[in-house]
Enzyme design. Sequence first.
Site, PDB file in Angstrom:
ATOM      1  N   GLU A 139      13.974   2.632  -8.373  1.00 16.58           N
ATOM      2  CA  GLU A 139      13.232   3.759  -8.957  1.00 16.58           C
ATOM      3  C   GLU A 139      12.030   3.215  -9.735  1.00 16.58           C
ATOM      4  O   GLU A 139      12.053   2.070 -10.201  1.00 16.58           O
ATOM      5  CB  GLU A 139      14.198   4.558  -9.853  1.00 16.58           C
ATOM      6  N   ASP A 140      11.001   4.040  -9.885  1.00 14.15           N
ATOM      7  CA  ASP A 140       9.817   3.583 -10.623  1.00 14.15           C
ATOM      8  C   ASP A 140      10.067   3.516 -12.129  1.00 14.15           C
ATOM      9  O   ASP A 140       9.772   2.503 -12.770  1.00 14.15           O
ATOM     10  CB  ASP A 140       8.583   4.468 -10.321  1.00 14.15           C
ATOM     11  N   ASP A 168      13.099   7.839 -17.485  1.00 18.33           N
ATOM     12  CA  ASP A 168      12.492   8.511 -18.628  1.00 18.33           C
ATOM     13  C   ASP A 168      13.603   9.266 -19.379  1.00 18.33           C
ATOM     14  O   ASP A 168      14.280   8.678 -20.219  1.00 18.33           O
ATOM     15  CB  ASP A 168      11.391   9.438 -18.097  1.00 18.33           C
ATOM     16  N   PHE A 200       2.642   7.715 -21.510  1.00 15.30           N
ATOM     17  CA  PHE A 200       2.492   8.048 -20.091  1.00 15.30           C
ATOM     18  C   PHE A 200       1.842   6.884 -19.372  1.00 15.30           C
ATOM     19  O   PHE A 200       0.763   6.427 -19.755  1.00 15.30           O
ATOM     20  CB  PHE A 200       1.655   9.327 -19.951  1.00 15.30           C
ATOM     21  N   ARG A 221      -1.602   6.022  -7.897  1.00 17.80           N
ATOM     22  CA  ARG A 221      -0.448   5.244  -7.440  1.00 17.80           C
ATOM     23  C   ARG A 221      -0.885   3.879  -6.926  1.00 17.80           C
ATOM     24  O   ARG A 221      -0.129   2.915  -6.958  1.00 17.80           O
ATOM     25  CB  ARG A 221       0.281   5.964  -6.294  1.00 17.80           C
TER      26      ARG A 221
HETATM   27  P1  5GP Z   1      13.527  11.328 -15.643  1.00 19.02           P
HETATM   28  O1  5GP Z   1      14.373  12.202 -14.786  1.00 19.02           O
HETATM   29  O2  5GP Z   1      14.170  10.022 -15.978  1.00 19.02           O
HETATM   30  O3  5GP Z   1      13.029  12.051 -16.851  1.00 19.02           O
HETATM   31  O4  5GP Z   1      12.177  11.102 -14.888  1.00 19.02           O
HETATM   32  C1  5GP Z   1      11.996  10.320 -13.847  1.00 19.02           C
HETATM   33  C2  5GP Z   1      10.698  10.642 -13.132  1.00 19.02           C
HETATM   34  O5  5GP Z   1       9.680  11.210 -13.989  1.00 19.02           O
HETATM   35  C3  5GP Z   1      10.129   9.351 -12.638  1.00 19.02           C
HETATM   36  O6  5GP Z   1      10.670   9.012 -11.393  1.00 19.02           O
HETATM   37  C4  5GP Z   1       8.651   9.647 -12.588  1.00 19.02           C
HETATM   38  O7  5GP Z   1       8.334  10.240 -11.348  1.00 19.02           O
HETATM   39  C5  5GP Z   1       8.416  10.662 -13.694  1.00 19.02           C
HETATM   40  N1  5GP Z   1       7.866   9.987 -14.890  1.00 19.02           N
HETATM   41  C6  5GP Z   1       8.494   9.762 -16.061  1.00 19.02           C
HETATM   42  N2  5GP Z   1       7.694   9.124 -16.936  1.00 19.02           N
HETATM   43  C7  5GP Z   1       6.528   8.910 -16.295  1.00 19.02           C
HETATM   44  C8  5GP Z   1       5.299   8.272 -16.668  1.00 19.02           C
HETATM   45  O8  5GP Z   1       5.095   7.755 -17.777  1.00 19.02           O
HETATM   46  N3  5GP Z   1       4.321   8.249 -15.711  1.00 19.02           N
HETATM   47  C9  5GP Z   1       4.477   8.793 -14.482  1.00 19.02           C
HETATM   48  N4  5GP Z   1       3.454   8.703 -13.637  1.00 19.02           N
HETATM   49  N5  5GP Z   1       5.618   9.405 -14.097  1.00 19.02           N
HETATM   50  C10 5GP Z   1       6.642   9.457 -14.990  1.00 19.02           C
END
Ligand code: 5GP
Length: 178
Positions: A95-96, A99, A148, A161
């Site tokens: 996963e990237d 959060d 962010f 990206r």
């Molecule tokens: P979570 O479910 O853990 O809140 O969020 C995961 C997804 O939110 C990540 O896979 C990503 O796509 C998006 N996301 C969360 N933080 C960031 C950020 O700082 N930058 C970007 N571009 N996407 C984020």
Amino acid sequence: MKKEILFTRDVIEKRVRELARVISHEYQERDLIVIGVLKGAFIFMADLIRSMSIPCRVDFVRLASYGAGAASTGKVLLTKDLDTSIRGKDVLIVEDIVDTGCTLSFLVNWLKERDPRTLKVCAFLDKRGRRRVSFEADYVGFTIEDGFVVGYGLDFNEMSRFFPDVWLVSEIGEGEQL
Ligand code: 5GP
């Protein structure tokens, strides 16, 4: 808008090689399938598996947050399922960024139902300050507190990206592009 480079391409390359070494060691002689979470993980995953010294299969899933307020609702929907069976396989989700933790905890529970032999998570970034559900990735590239970030697969309105470095962005004005 304010922006600054948080991790340069050189630092990223070095860290990805380290992760690949650890993962290759752990998954020797195993039946590894690497599952990328679209779209954000595609660049990290491509670099990671090419740095690994062991074979693997690849597959992808795509997830979407739904409800009001996109990523912050905590509700997750699978919009592209796996093409292959993971029963009895050693699965590594790539996963990237973690959060709130909602996406990965949903995905891990979803995939556990498919009876993999093992299931672990490798996240390029771990944004620790914003968890809403408790979630720990097994392998993490870099830890950040908040903010962010874009680049190296991470987008801002589907752009950025392709940036080779990771940028920390703030104070984005309405309609502003990176
Ligand atoms: P979570 O479910 O853990 O809140 O969020 C995961 C997804 O939110 C990540 O896979 C990503 O796509 C998006 N996301 C969360 N933080 C960031 C950020 O700082 N930058 C970007 N571009 N996407 C984020």
